[in-house]
Design a protein around this motif. Structure first.
Motif, short mmCIF file in Angstrom:
data_model
loop_
_atom_site.label_atom_id
_atom_site.label_comp_id
_atom_site.label_asym_id
_atom_site.label_seq_id
_atom_site.Cartn_x
_atom_site.Cartn_y
_atom_site.Cartn_z
N GLY A 1 0.80 -1.31 0.04
CA GLY A 1 0.12 0.00 0.06
C GLY A 1 1.01 1.02 -0.15
O GLY A 1 2.12 0.97 0.51
N TYR A 2 0.46 2.32 -0.46
CA TYR A 2 1.21 3.42 -0.56
C TYR A 2 0.39 4.52 0.25
O TYR A 2 -0.71 4.76 -0.05
CB TYR A 2 1.53 4.03 -2.05
N LYS A 3 1.30 5.36 0.95
CA LYS A 3 0.52 6.74 1.73
C LYS A 3 1.41 7.72 1.36
O LYS A 3 2.61 7.72 1.55
CB LYS A 3 0.46 6.05 3.03
N LEU A 4 0.64 8.83 1.01
CA LEU A 4 1.60 10.26 1.04
C LEU A 4 0.90 11.06 1.85
O LEU A 4 -0.61 11.32 1.83
CB LEU A 4 1.09 10.54 -0.66
N THR A 5 1.66 11.87 2.41
CA THR A 5 1.10 12.83 3.39
C THR A 5 2.01 14.12 3.14
O THR A 5 3.21 14.16 3.24
CB THR A 5 1.37 12.33 4.86
N PHE A 6 1.37 15.24 2.96
CA PHE A 6 1.91 16.53 2.67
C PHE A 6 1.62 17.48 4.02
O PHE A 6 0.54 17.72 4.55
CB PHE A 6 1.32 17.11 1.19
N VAL A 7 2.57 18.10 4.51
CA VAL A 7 2.47 18.91 5.44
C VAL A 7 2.96 20.37 5.24
O VAL A 7 4.13 20.40 4.70
CB VAL A 7 3.08 18.28 6.93
N GLN A 8 2.18 21.26 5.62
CA GLN A 8 2.72 22.85 5.47
C GLN A 8 1.85 23.65 6.41
O GLN A 8 0.73 23.59 6.33
CB GLN A 8 2.48 23.17 4.07
N ASN A 9 2.52 24.47 7.04
CA ASN A 9 1.76 25.50 8.15
C ASN A 9 0.93 24.89 8.94
O ASN A 9 -0.57 25.46 8.95
CB ASN A 9 1.25 26.47 7.11
N ASN A 10 1.19 23.67 9.66
CA ASN A 10 0.03 23.06 10.55
C ASN A 10 -1.14 22.77 9.67
O ASN A 10 -2.22 22.44 10.46
CB ASN A 10 -0.39 24.19 11.66
N LYS A 11 -1.04 22.21 8.48
CA LYS A 11 -2.13 21.67 7.92
C LYS A 11 -1.64 20.39 6.94
O LYS A 11 -0.30 20.44 6.78
CB LYS A 11 -2.74 22.45 6.67
N GLN A 12 -2.35 19.67 6.87
CA GLN A 12 -2.00 18.24 5.99
C GLN A 12 -2.94 17.84 5.19
O GLN A 12 -4.17 18.00 5.16
CB GLN A 12 -1.62 17.32 7.10
N ASN A 13 -2.76 17.01 4.13
CA ASN A 13 -3.56 16.24 3.16
C ASN A 13 -2.69 14.81 3.32
O ASN A 13 -1.50 14.70 3.29
CB ASN A 13 -3.67 16.70 1.97
N THR A 14 -3.45 13.99 3.40
CA THR A 14 -3.04 12.50 3.41
C THR A 14 -3.84 11.70 2.31
O THR A 14 -4.99 11.81 2.24
CB THR A 14 -3.23 11.84 4.70
N TYR A 15 -3.22 10.79 1.45
CA TYR A 15 -3.74 9.85 0.61
C TYR A 15 -3.23 8.38 0.96
O TYR A 15 -1.86 8.33 0.84
CB TYR A 15 -3.50 10.31 -0.74
N ASP A 16 -4.05 7.41 0.97
CA ASP A 16 -3.58 6.11 1.19
C ASP A 16 -4.21 5.30 0.58
O ASP A 16 -5.50 5.26 0.35
CB ASP A 16 -3.92 5.95 2.86
N TYR A 17 -3.70 4.32 -0.02
CA TYR A 17 -4.26 3.01 -1.13
C TYR A 17 -3.61 1.85 -1.25
O TYR A 17 -2.33 2.00 -1.49
CB TYR A 17 -4.60 3.88 -2.50
N TYR A 18 -4.26 0.80 -1.01
CA TYR A 18 -3.57 -0.44 -1.20
C TYR A 18 -3.60 -0.96 -2.42
O TYR A 18 -4.52 -0.78 -3.34
CB TYR A 18 -4.22 -1.42 -0.28
N ALA A 19 -2.43 -1.24 -3.04
CA ALA A 19 -2.10 -1.81 -4.42
C ALA A 19 -2.81 -0.77 -5.50
O ALA A 19 -3.63 -1.35 -6.18
CB ALA A 19 -2.73 -3.54 -4.41
N PRO A 20 -2.45 0.26 -5.41
CA PRO A 20 -3.13 1.45 -6.20
C PRO A 20 -3.08 1.01 -7.83
O PRO A 20 -4.13 1.13 -8.52
CB PRO A 20 -2.44 2.61 -6.01
N ARG A 21 -1.88 0.69 -8.26
CA ARG A 21 -1.67 0.43 -9.88
C ARG A 21 -2.58 -0.87 -10.09
O ARG A 21 -3.32 -1.11 -11.17
CB ARG A 21 -0.17 0.05 -10.11
N TYR A 22 -2.51 -1.81 -9.25
CA TYR A 22 -3.41 -3.38 -9.49
C TYR A 22 -4.91 -2.63 -9.55
O TYR A 22 -5.53 -3.29 -10.44
CB TYR A 22 -3.19 -4.25 -8.43
N MET A 23 -5.35 -2.13 -8.50
CA MET A 23 -6.84 -1.80 -8.65
C MET A 23 -7.23 -0.79 -9.87
O MET A 23 -8.21 -0.92 -10.39
CB MET A 23 -7.04 -0.90 -7.29
N TYR A 24 -6.42 0.09 -10.13
CA TYR A 24 -6.36 0.99 -11.42
C TYR A 24 -6.56 -0.02 -12.58
O TYR A 24 -7.58 0.47 -13.45
CB TYR A 24 -5.48 1.81 -11.43
N GLU A 25 -5.69 -0.70 -12.66
CA GLU A 25 -5.53 -1.32 -14.16
C GLU A 25 -6.36 -2.68 -14.10
O GLU A 25 -6.90 -3.01 -15.32
CB GLU A 25 -4.13 -1.81 -14.26
#
Length: 188
Positions: free
Chosen positions: A142-166
């Motif tokens: 699974g892949y998880k990306l978290t972006f943090v700046q100025n006490n805020k964040q966005n997080t995205y998490d997905y298991y097997a993203p390429r497999y699920m997409y294709e």
């Protein structure tokens, strides 16, 4: 004329790194960064989890307002394992100029700005049918990306993203959103 050109180039160089990611969510209590963030600094946490490994692997990228990039690598034992011999380790990584450039390009990319318009909930399309869970695949990451700046964040998490997409035709998967996530992953 030459001074104006130099001034313009300098300002472009400086402001190209002073990116505002326009993040929306408050920082989660569980986020522990290996470095303190100053105002407008950006932290990117790239996590690979899942599979049969005993560890989750995290890469931290910190970009300050001047475009300086620092990186750390962490191995963290999976939270459900009770083996006391498994220890968390973190170390600073010296990045190549090419990798630093890729991180800056990622921050400046339209692909990232497109992804940041979405929330984690947008990966799933709501349908009125009672459907079985999406396709199942084991022993992948699974892949998880978290972006943090100025006490805020966005997080995205997905298991097997390429497999699920294709390969997964499940109606609840927002393929548009998933494609945006994969495109950003590919920028690393």
């Amino acid at each position: 004329m030459r001074r104006i050109l130099i001034f313009t180039i300098f300002n472009f160089y400086f402001f190209s790194y002073a990116q505002n990611l326009n993040l929306r969510n408050q920082i989660s209590e569980g986020i522990e960064l290996p470095q303190k963030l100053n105002k407008n600094d950006i932290a990117i946490i790239y996590e690979i989890n899942g599979g049969w490994s005993a560890y989750d692997y995290l890469s931290y990228y910190f970009v300050d307002k001047n475009g300086n990039v620092k990186s750390y690598s962490e191995e963290r034992p999976k939270s459900y394992l009770k083996n006391e011999k498994l220890k968390k380790s973190i170390k600073e990584i010296e990045l190549t100029q090419e990798k630093k450039g890729k991180i800056i390009q990622l921050i400046e990319s339209k692909k990232l700005s497109d992804l940041l318009k979405y929330n984690q909930e947008d990966f799933k399309i709501k349908v009125n049918e009672n459907l079985p869970p999406p396709c199942y695949i084991s022993d992948v990451n699974g892949y998880k990306l978290t972006f943090v700046q100025n006490n805020k964040q966005n997080t995205y998490d997905y298991y097997a993203p390429r497999y699920m997409y294709e390969k997964c035709p499940h109606k609840t998967i927002n393929k548009t959103m998933l494609k945006k996530f994969i495109e950003v992953l590919d920028l690393f």
